[in-house]
Design an enzyme around this catalytic site. Sequence first.
Site, PDB file in Angstrom:
ATOM      1  N   LYS A  89      18.472  84.208   3.594  1.00 31.49           N
ATOM      2  CA  LYS A  89      18.289  84.218   2.133  1.00 31.49           C
ATOM      3  C   LYS A  89      19.631  84.318   1.418  1.00 31.49           C
ATOM      4  O   LYS A  89      19.869  83.656   0.426  1.00 31.49           O
ATOM      5  CB  LYS A  89      17.387  85.395   1.741  1.00 31.49           C
ATOM      6  CG  LYS A  89      17.110  85.491   0.251  1.00 31.49           C
ATOM      7  CD  LYS A  89      16.235  84.340  -0.203  1.00 31.49           C
ATOM      8  CE  LYS A  89      16.045  84.273  -1.697  1.00 31.49           C
ATOM      9  NZ  LYS A  89      15.659  82.929  -2.149  1.00 31.49           N
ATOM     10  N   CYS A 118       9.599  95.047 -11.687  1.00 32.48           N
ATOM     11  CA  CYS A 118       9.911  96.335 -11.058  1.00 32.48           C
ATOM     12  C   CYS A 118       8.675  96.848 -10.344  1.00 32.48           C
ATOM     13  O   CYS A 118       7.577  96.330 -10.526  1.00 32.48           O
ATOM     14  CB  CYS A 118      10.324  97.347 -12.130  1.00 32.48           C
ATOM     15  SG  CYS A 118      11.744  96.797 -13.074  1.00 32.48           S
ATOM     16  N   GLU A 169      14.231  72.125   4.237  1.00 28.23           N
ATOM     17  CA  GLU A 169      14.347  73.541   4.618  1.00 28.23           C
ATOM     18  C   GLU A 169      13.109  74.065   5.321  1.00 28.23           C
ATOM     19  O   GLU A 169      13.221  74.776   6.309  1.00 28.23           O
ATOM     20  CB  GLU A 169      14.513  74.408   3.352  1.00 28.23           C
ATOM     21  CG  GLU A 169      15.911  74.594   2.867  1.00 28.23           C
ATOM     22  CD  GLU A 169      15.963  75.561   1.682  1.00 28.23           C
ATOM     23  OE1 GLU A 169      15.318  75.290   0.656  1.00 28.23           O
ATOM     24  OE2 GLU A 169      16.649  76.580   1.792  1.00 28.23           O
ATOM     25  N   LYS A 181      13.995  71.363  -0.534  1.00 28.52           N
ATOM     26  CA  LYS A 181      12.825  72.186  -0.211  1.00 28.52           C
ATOM     27  C   LYS A 181      12.126  71.625   1.023  1.00 28.52           C
ATOM     28  O   LYS A 181      11.767  72.361   1.932  1.00 28.52           O
ATOM     29  CB  LYS A 181      11.807  72.207  -1.371  1.00 28.52           C
ATOM     30  CG  LYS A 181      12.208  72.909  -2.625  1.00 28.52           C
ATOM     31  CD  LYS A 181      12.456  74.388  -2.505  1.00 28.52           C
ATOM     32  CE  LYS A 181      13.821  74.712  -2.060  1.00 28.52           C
ATOM     33  NZ  LYS A 181      14.827  75.150  -2.933  1.00 28.52           N
ATOM     34  N   ASN A 197       7.879  97.948 -16.795  1.00 28.36           N
ATOM     35  CA  ASN A 197       8.183  96.684 -16.123  1.00 28.36           C
ATOM     36  C   ASN A 197       8.154  95.622 -17.214  1.00 28.36           C
ATOM     37  O   ASN A 197       7.224  95.614 -18.016  1.00 28.36           O
ATOM     38  CB  ASN A 197       7.079  96.439 -15.075  1.00 28.36           C
ATOM     39  CG  ASN A 197       7.348  95.235 -14.220  1.00 28.36           C
ATOM     40  OD1 ASN A 197       8.293  94.496 -14.438  1.00 28.36           O
ATOM     41  ND2 ASN A 197       6.497  95.035 -13.230  1.00 28.36           N
ATOM     42  N   GLY A 198       9.152  94.750 -17.287  1.00 31.89           N
ATOM     43  CA  GLY A 198       9.148  93.712 -18.316  1.00 31.89           C
ATOM     44  C   GLY A 198      10.371  93.810 -19.208  1.00 31.89           C
ATOM     45  O   GLY A 198      11.345  94.486 -18.862  1.00 31.89           O
ATOM     46  N   TRP A 235      14.300  96.922 -10.782  1.00 29.84           N
ATOM     47  CA  TRP A 235      15.026  95.689 -10.497  1.00 29.84           C
ATOM     48  C   TRP A 235      15.670  95.333 -11.829  1.00 29.84           C
ATOM     49  O   TRP A 235      15.027  94.801 -12.714  1.00 29.84           O
ATOM     50  CB  TRP A 235      14.046  94.619 -10.027  1.00 29.84           C
ATOM     51  CG  TRP A 235      14.698  93.631  -9.149  1.00 29.84           C
ATOM     52  CD1 TRP A 235      14.860  93.728  -7.803  1.00 29.84           C
ATOM     53  CD2 TRP A 235      15.300  92.398  -9.538  1.00 29.84           C
ATOM     54  NE1 TRP A 235      15.528  92.629  -7.339  1.00 29.84           N
ATOM     55  CE2 TRP A 235      15.813  91.802  -8.367  1.00 29.84           C
ATOM     56  CE3 TRP A 235      15.470  91.742 -10.760  1.00 29.84           C
ATOM     57  CZ2 TRP A 235      16.477  90.594  -8.384  1.00 29.84           C
ATOM     58  CZ3 TRP A 235      16.129  90.538 -10.777  1.00 29.84           C
ATOM     59  CH2 TRP A 235      16.627  89.973  -9.598  1.00 29.84           C
ATOM     60  N   HIS A 277      21.655  49.761  -1.900  1.00 26.57           N
ATOM     61  CA  HIS A 277      23.052  49.706  -1.449  1.00 26.57           C
ATOM     62  C   HIS A 277      23.216  50.343  -0.074  1.00 26.57           C
ATOM     63  O   HIS A 277      24.330  50.689   0.312  1.00 26.57           O
ATOM     64  CB  HIS A 277      23.963  50.384  -2.483  1.00 26.57           C
ATOM     65  CG  HIS A 277      23.949  49.664  -3.797  1.00 26.57           C
ATOM     66  ND1 HIS A 277      24.602  48.468  -4.018  1.00 26.57           N
ATOM     67  CD2 HIS A 277      23.294  49.946  -4.950  1.00 26.57           C
ATOM     68  CE1 HIS A 277      24.389  48.065  -5.249  1.00 26.57           C
ATOM     69  NE2 HIS A 277      23.589  48.943  -5.836  1.00 26.57           N
ATOM     70  N   GLU A 315      16.796  68.656  -5.322  1.00 25.07           N
ATOM     71  CA  GLU A 315      16.169  69.955  -5.080  1.00 25.07           C
ATOM     72  C   GLU A 315      14.836  69.776  -4.328  1.00 25.07           C
ATOM     73  O   GLU A 315      14.530  70.540  -3.407  1.00 25.07           O
ATOM     74  CB  GLU A 315      15.966  70.676  -6.421  1.00 25.07           C
ATOM     75  CG  GLU A 315      15.301  72.023  -6.350  1.00 25.07           C
ATOM     76  CD  GLU A 315      15.985  73.060  -5.455  1.00 25.07           C
ATOM     77  OE1 GLU A 315      17.118  72.816  -5.007  1.00 25.07           O
ATOM     78  OE2 GLU A 315      15.359  74.093  -5.190  1.00 25.07           O
ATOM     79  N   ARG A 337      11.064  94.409  -1.418  1.00 23.62           N
ATOM     80  CA  ARG A 337      11.639  93.503  -2.427  1.00 23.62           C
ATOM     81  C   ARG A 337      13.069  93.842  -2.788  1.00 23.62           C
ATOM     82  O   ARG A 337      13.685  93.126  -3.568  1.00 23.62           O
ATOM     83  CB  ARG A 337      10.800  93.557  -3.696  1.00 23.62           C
ATOM     84  CG  ARG A 337       9.406  93.117  -3.416  1.00 23.62           C
ATOM     85  CD  ARG A 337       8.628  93.174  -4.651  1.00 23.62           C
ATOM     86  NE  ARG A 337       7.223  93.090  -4.339  1.00 23.62           N
ATOM     87  CZ  ARG A 337       6.290  93.029  -5.240  1.00 23.62           C
ATOM     88  NH1 ARG A 337       6.619  93.067  -6.499  1.00 23.62           N
ATOM     89  NH2 ARG A 337       5.043  92.939  -4.895  1.00 23.62           N
TER      90      ARG A 337
HETATM   91  O1  M6R Z   1      22.131  83.235  -3.708  1.00 26.67           O
HETATM   92  P1  M6R Z   1      22.680  81.879  -4.055  1.00 26.67           P
HETATM   93  O2  M6R Z   1      21.972  81.242  -5.182  1.00 26.67           O
HETATM   94  O3  M6R Z   1      24.170  81.882  -4.271  1.00 26.67           O
HETATM   95  O4  M6R Z   1      22.396  81.012  -2.755  1.00 26.67           O
HETATM   96  C1  M6R Z   1      22.795  79.686  -2.664  1.00 26.67           C
HETATM   97  C2  M6R Z   1      22.120  78.971  -1.540  1.00 26.67           C
HETATM   98  O5  M6R Z   1      22.393  79.608  -0.324  1.00 26.67           O
HETATM   99  C3  M6R Z   1      20.600  78.890  -1.733  1.00 26.67           C
HETATM  100  O6  M6R Z   1      20.279  78.273  -2.933  1.00 26.67           O
HETATM  101  C4  M6R Z   1      19.939  78.090  -0.580  1.00 26.67           C
HETATM  102  O7  M6R Z   1      20.332  76.762  -0.627  1.00 26.67           O
HETATM  103  C5  M6R Z   1      18.418  78.237  -0.651  1.00 26.67           C
HETATM  104  N1  M6R Z   1      17.912  78.432   0.659  1.00 26.67           N
HETATM  105  C6  M6R Z   1      17.745  77.055  -1.239  1.00 26.67           C
HETATM  106  O8  M6R Z   1      16.366  77.091  -1.172  1.00 26.67           O
END
Ligand code: M6R
Length: 609
Positions: A604, A2, A488, A485, A100-101, A74, A504, A481, A27
């Site tokens: 996001k 927070c 992206e 990253k 906060n916490g 938050w 394969h 994952e 934030r």
């Molecule tokens: O808010 P969400 O976790 O539902 O979002 C899902 C995806 O849009 C999100 O994980 C996206 O793939 C990110 N950019 C990954 O880094």
Amino acid sequence: MCGIAGYVGPQSAVPIVFDQLRRLEYRGYDSAGIAFPQGDRIGILKRAGKLSGLGEMLAQETPESHVAIAHSRWATHGAPNDLNAHPHYDQFGQIALIHNGIIENYLELKTELAREGDTFQSETDTEVAAHVIGRLHAQGLSLEEAVRQSLAKFRGAYAFVVLSAREPGTIVCARNASPLVLGFGEGENLLASDVPALIPWTRRVWTMPDDTVAVLTKDGIRVTDVNGRPVEAEPEEVTWDVAAAEKGGYEHFMIKEIHEQPLVARQCLAGRLTDDNRVALDGVFSDHVWQEIDRVNIIGCGTAYHAGLMGKHLFERMLRLPTDVFYSSEFRYGDPLLSDRSLAVFISQSGETADSLAALRLCQQRRIRTLGIVNVVGSAIARECDRVIYTQAGPEISVASTKAYTAQCLVLLQLGMTIAQHREMPGVRVEEVVRDLRQWPERVVEALGLEEQVKRIANEWADSRMAFFLGRNADAAVALEGALKLKEIAYIPTQEGPAGELKHGPLALVEEGVLAVFGATDPFVREKLASNVKEVQARGGRALIITTHDDDTMDGVGDEVLRIPGGKTPYLNALMSVVPLQLLAYYMARAKNLEIDMPRNLAKSVTVE
Ligand code: M6R
């Protein structure tokens, strides 16, 4: 996670602390409030929603005071509404507290206090802490002493800031694990959860160490430890500009969030592990539901989907519970086969992803039990699921998700252990897993120690034309994952998945200038993986292997080997390998001088189909 602000000095304090909060607003907090001494009492103004709501209240009448504290919430305990917003009074209305916490043992404390006659206005752990401190203060202890003596009663992470009607010229604060920074001014002093909320007033700042208490007056700041022994504050001059300060001095939110993972892990586990090493999740289904479930369907997008794959590995391997993982967009249009006894688990950081929400509504139409694993409290998915477990990762700003992923995977493990506890599975060593979980935050700190090594590798290999991310078992899930990253933020095409699939087809893509990253945390398949490494190298590819600290069988096998701290739980070892993968993506993107926090074409929160 927070926002916290505080001011004591000759100026009008309320506009200052409000301005401090504004500097943390990026934030996306969900409620805000202010406390200030007013005659022989403490006044509180607070409101759910964006900071502008509180701003409107203040515009009608700004209270005049030379001391004030403020908070933007938050949510972690209780919905984001007016009652749960901070500050909170104690039982006697004499003190006001912001926090906060997470206080892990707040329910025990609340029950004790209720027995003594206390009544509560909110669902928060913070109000319980206010009552504990307030009672000691009412017995005659100074505010400082009341705060200090109450600390022994709290388990968990906290940064507390308190005002008392009896000591109107003083702010007392205390810290354990959650951030709290002191600002040393001329004839005025401040505090905040983060440096950007201090910079316009002072650049002389000092981060309070754990287990310390500070008393702020206009004339100075005095710091002591939990036993009252003096601690010398050593303020430093911050030279960051406002943009750098928002990122805690890091260059990007992504790297800041990667570094927040030890704290996030602590918060995600807080209050959920018992003294006898069991898992105690709050507010989930009643016991018989865990016994009834015949199948789990995990649904999510992007990173959340990848966390789901970890869940599948865990539930099937450890619990022998059939589990499917779906992309939300496929699930909703796929006419899925769903048994009445199945559980649908929705994973989402934002809790607002349109496809996941639509998939959730489909499950509800079919009367399937739904459970959310969500970061944003009060978000649509959190509200609409039958039950929700919050990841407690704090606000995530970078588009590329990092800390939310590790928190999602930790929650899945806690969920798995909860199911194991109810299904009497003698093969699952819950206590051993919980012991490993407790050590996880410290192990992440160690894994972050690989940063310089990863940075060097990233700088050397940033020109890679293509990258493979490969592994077996849970390492194959983490590979997805790691690849996401990199694509992206570094815009490098990737090929990812089980290493055994390489020959394969995908092997045809391996040539000079290709990078292959291998997750080798699982000792049972390491030998097999070593053959895959050779297949890549024989065709001119460069191999980076991530293995656990106790493994030397990979020495000399890869072009580079990274050793991460490991424990007894293979799932957690695989999960740990995501830390160097996140760092690798970050530093490769940085070497290419790319915009990291807001990669091209991405948002996001994806609230459109
Ligand atoms: O808010 P969400 O976790 O539902 O979002 C899902 C995806 O849009 C999100 O994980 C996206 O793939 C990110 N950019 C990954 O880094």
